[in-house]
Design a protein around this motif. Structure first.
Motif, PDB file in Angstrom:
ATOM      1  N   UNK A 157      44.564 -34.114  25.754  1.00  0.00           N
ATOM      2  CA  UNK A 157      45.364 -32.887  25.678  1.00  0.00           C
ATOM      3  C   UNK A 157      45.562 -32.262  27.061  1.00  0.00           C
ATOM      4  N   UNK A 158      45.807 -33.115  28.028  1.00  0.00           N
ATOM      5  CA  UNK A 158      46.037 -32.617  29.377  1.00  0.00           C
ATOM      6  C   UNK A 158      44.807 -32.008  30.017  1.00  0.00           C
ATOM      7  N   UNK A 159      43.637 -32.325  29.482  1.00  0.00           N
ATOM      8  CA  UNK A 159      42.396 -31.784  30.039  1.00  0.00           C
ATOM      9  C   UNK A 159      42.131 -30.342  29.682  1.00  0.00           C
ATOM     10  N   UNK A 160      42.897 -29.768  28.754  1.00  0.00           N
ATOM     11  CA  UNK A 160      42.759 -28.338  28.466  1.00  0.00           C
ATOM     12  C   UNK A 160      41.455 -27.990  27.751  1.00  0.00           C
ATOM     13  N   UNK A 161      40.843 -28.969  27.086  1.00  0.00           N
ATOM     14  CA  UNK A 161      39.557 -28.696  26.427  1.00  0.00           C
ATOM     15  C   UNK A 161      38.401 -28.762  27.410  1.00  0.00           C
ATOM     16  N   UNK A 162      38.588 -29.455  28.513  1.00  0.00           N
ATOM     17  CA  UNK A 162      37.548 -29.537  29.531  1.00  0.00           C
ATOM     18  C   UNK A 162      36.260 -30.123  28.998  1.00  0.00           C
ATOM     19  N   UNK A 163      35.144 -29.628  29.508  1.00  0.00           N
ATOM     20  CA  UNK A 163      33.817 -30.042  29.047  1.00  0.00           C
ATOM     21  C   UNK A 163      33.435 -29.136  27.882  1.00  0.00           C
ATOM     22  N   UNK A 164      33.962 -29.462  26.714  1.00  0.00           N
ATOM     23  CA  UNK A 164      33.833 -28.591  25.554  1.00  0.00           C
ATOM     24  C   UNK A 164      32.482 -28.781  24.852  1.00  0.00           C
ATOM     25  N   UNK A 165      32.165 -27.857  23.975  1.00  0.00           N
ATOM     26  CA  UNK A 165      30.944 -27.882  23.172  1.00  0.00           C
ATOM     27  C   UNK A 165      30.882 -29.174  22.366  1.00  0.00           C
ATOM     28  N   UNK A 166      29.858 -29.983  22.600  1.00  0.00           N
ATOM     29  CA  UNK A 166      29.698 -31.244  21.904  1.00  0.00           C
ATOM     30  C   UNK A 166      30.155 -32.450  22.694  1.00  0.00           C
ATOM     31  N   UNK A 167      30.818 -32.238  23.824  1.00  0.00           N
ATOM     32  CA  UNK A 167      31.345 -33.372  24.579  1.00  0.00           C
ATOM     33  C   UNK A 167      30.238 -34.215  25.201  1.00  0.00           C
ATOM     34  N   UNK A 168      29.061 -33.646  25.375  1.00  0.00           N
ATOM     35  CA  UNK A 168      27.971 -34.414  25.991  1.00  0.00           C
ATOM     36  C   UNK A 168      27.260 -35.337  25.006  1.00  0.00           C
ATOM     37  N   UNK A 169      27.569 -35.268  23.715  1.00  0.00           N
ATOM     38  CA  UNK A 169      26.855 -36.104  22.742  1.00  0.00           C
ATOM     39  C   UNK A 169      27.135 -37.585  22.982  1.00  0.00           C
ATOM     40  N   UNK A 170      28.404 -37.960  22.984  1.00  0.00           N
ATOM     41  CA  UNK A 170      28.740 -39.360  23.198  1.00  0.00           C
ATOM     42  C   UNK A 170      28.272 -39.879  24.537  1.00  0.00           C
ATOM     43  N   UNK A 171      28.222 -38.998  25.528  1.00  0.00           N
ATOM     44  CA  UNK A 171      27.790 -39.403  26.866  1.00  0.00           C
ATOM     45  C   UNK A 171      26.285 -39.662  26.898  1.00  0.00           C
ATOM     46  N   UNK A 172      25.494 -38.780  26.333  1.00  0.00           N
ATOM     47  CA  UNK A 172      24.040 -38.944  26.430  1.00  0.00           C
ATOM     48  C   UNK A 172      23.550 -40.085  25.538  1.00  0.00           C
ATOM     49  N   UNK A 173      24.272 -40.386  24.440  1.00  0.00           N
ATOM     50  CA  UNK A 173      23.938 -41.537  23.605  1.00  0.00           C
ATOM     51  C   UNK A 173      24.536 -42.830  24.156  1.00  0.00           C
TER      52      UNK A 173
END
Length: 533
Positions: free
Chosen positions: A428-444
């Motif tokens: 979405x053009x980066x408009x959500x940024x580092x949103x709440x929950x975005x780190x889940x897929x990264x840390x797993x």
């Protein structure tokens, strides 16, 4: 021929979806079989990781609705552990639900071999109201392979089943069936951790080295457990991801919620005992009750200050002394509240004229939005109205409780580290940024799961993989040693009030002392308490 990593993970996700939809699968040859205190379980092996899904750690809660969990009944023979167990009944269920929901899932590189692997127990989010341990984002194969660790997810009671507090209502005084009703969801988690302590060595794990990690409501559950003495000794260190709880639900407010909920069911407080036998469907439908304290929400059931299992707030008036020396990582994302304003962020239709009204609805502190906006326009003259909304709403809603937690721990010179995820989603053009929950897929390290939101181009995948390497390595090193320091990040000092050192997680991680200091100071001028507590 070796398949590309993306294709392998995609196949694993599709296989998991087939399981969840009820498609039967035959037992593989030579499946892993493990004894537990209650009976033997049979799992599967995926990419050299032994996987056990739907292991029962507690009895069916239906006969004991609102009461503490019971251990499971022992069984004979071997039970298949191929499929996730049902989730607790909830308003927006995505799969099977049942009051018989006390199940956990295990991913392990090896069975009992003396390896004493760190055990990582993940608590799912969903604001104490929804969710389960079976999301594709939580699949533990990649973490187990990367770090030679044991990964566990679990289901427990939620919403009214786990946190409806009925002990103060007239007909329940002296009725022990409701004594612990406000916290049985947490007691379920404690029972799961007790099961881990007593059984995980058979799965190759070290029962003396358990790390709790969880996102959103899962992080909130962790800080709640750190304030509950019944959980002492069942874990060694904790990592919270956007776990914003500072205070628990206070008993009088929790009782007001119970009364509003009963009214929706056409019951008086003196008829509360009928809740024990009402159909599950009726109890779930009544979760649409408007919250009597926070007007914009449905009824909010959460861990309650009942002075039986929970005798103090997690971070008020300070950090609990009993767990002050438990290592803790406090994580947050730079644009948390974009997840709660998703449509507005994507539409990008915020203007300087409508910004004050929109911001007023999103901040959880009582401060003039015009006053806040004026400061942000001075500090960040290049920000658009949408970007100011995203930044100020995050600072005035989600970031503030993380700071309170870190400050409470930092004041006691505790082993505490703080990180901030700046790496944002390209969607979405980066408009959500580092949103709440975005780190889940990264840390797993599950970036190839569509729900991870990291994009699909080779460049996007490569960038996300670099950040996933950082977060997952941080977690594994922390689980192994109690200290997150590793070769992929710079020297990371503990969080103390003198410097407020914070690891900024991006493709080039670095340390910032007191990041966004002016924003922190602006919102520190007004009091914060978790709404409705």
């Amino acid at each position: 021929m070796q398949l590309p990593r993306r294709q392998v993970i995609g196949g694993a996700v599709a296989l998991g979806a087939a399981i969840a939809s009820g498609q039967a699968r035959s037992a593989p040859p030579n499946p892993p079989i493990v004894p537990t205190l209650f009976g033997r379980v049979r799992g599967r092996t995926e990419r050299n990781i032994h996987v056990f899904k739907g292991i029962r750690y507690g009895a069916d809660t239906a006969p004991y609705r609102f009461q503490p969990p019971r251990p499971p009944q022992p069984w004979t023979g071997v039970r298949d552990a191929f499929d996730y167990g049902p989730a607790c009944p909830q308003r927006s269920a995505k799969g099977a639900v049942s009051e018989d929901c006390l199940f956990l899932n295990i991913w392990t590189p090896a069975l009992k071999d003396g390896g004493k692997r760190p055990v990582l127990v993940y608590l799912h989010g969903g604001a104490h109201a929804s969710g389960d341990g079976s999301s594709p984002l939580y699949d533990g194969v990649n973490l187990a392979r990367r770090g030679d660790v044991v990964v566990i997810t679990l289901n427990h009671r939620l919403n009214v089943f786990g946190y409806g507090y009925f002990a103060r209502l007239g007909a329940t005084i002296g009725d022990e069936d409701f004594d612990y009703s406000g916290n049985v969801g947490h007691l379920d988690i404690i029972q799961a951790l007790t099961w881990v302590r007593d059984n995980i060595a058979e799965f190759g794990g070290d029962p003396s080295n358990v790390t709790l990690f969880g996102q959103s409501g899962g992080g909130g559950k962790i800080v709640g457990l750190m304030a509950m003495r019944a959980a002492d000794g069942l874990y060694r260190q904790c990592l919270t991801m956007s776990g914003q709880h500072v205070t628990a639900s206070a008993p009088l407010n929790a009782t007001r919620r119970a009364e509003a909920y009963l009214k929706t069911l056409n019951l008086t407080p003196d008829q509360v005992s009928q809740l024990k036998t009402l159909p599950v469907e009726a109890l779930v439908k009544a979760l649409d009750t408007p919250d009597p304290i926070v007007a914009r929400d449905k009824v909010l059931f959460a861990a309650t200050l009942d002075f039986k299992t929970l005798s103090r707030h997690p971070f008020y008036p300070d950090a609990p002394e009993e767990t002050a020396q438990v290592p803790l990582i406090i994580g947050n994302t730079l644009h948390e509240t974009a997840a709660f304003m998703r449509g507005t962020m994507i539409a990008n239709d915020t203007t300087w004229d409508n910004l004050p009204a929109r911001l007023a609805k999103e901040m959880l502190v009582d401060i003039s939005p015009e006053y806040v906006i004026a400061h942000y326009r001075q500090w960040y003259p290049d920000m658009t109205p949408t970007e100011v909304l995203r930044a100020a709403a995050t600072a005035g809603r989600s970031w503030r409780p993380h700071l309170i937690q870190a400050e409470a721990r930092g004041a006691k010179s505790t082993p505490t580290w703080m990180y901030q995820l700046d790496f944002g989603s390209p969607l979405h053009g980066g408009r959500l940024g580092a949103y709440h929950g975005y780190d889940i897929g990264l840390i797993f390290d599950n970036i190839n799961v569509p729900e991870a939101g990291v994009g699909t181009t080779p460049e996007q995948i490569a960038a996300a993989q670099k950040v996933a390497d950082i977060l997952s390595t941080m977690l594994i090193q922390f689980a192994r040693t109690g200290n997150p320091q590793n070769a992929l990040i710079p020297e990371w000092p503990r969080y103390e009030l003198t410097n407020r050192a914070t690891l900024i997680v991006d493709q080039s991680p670095h340390i910032e002392n007191d990041p966004r200091a002016q924003e922190r100071q602006l919102f520190a001028t007004v009091p914060y308490t978790k709404p409705g507590t």
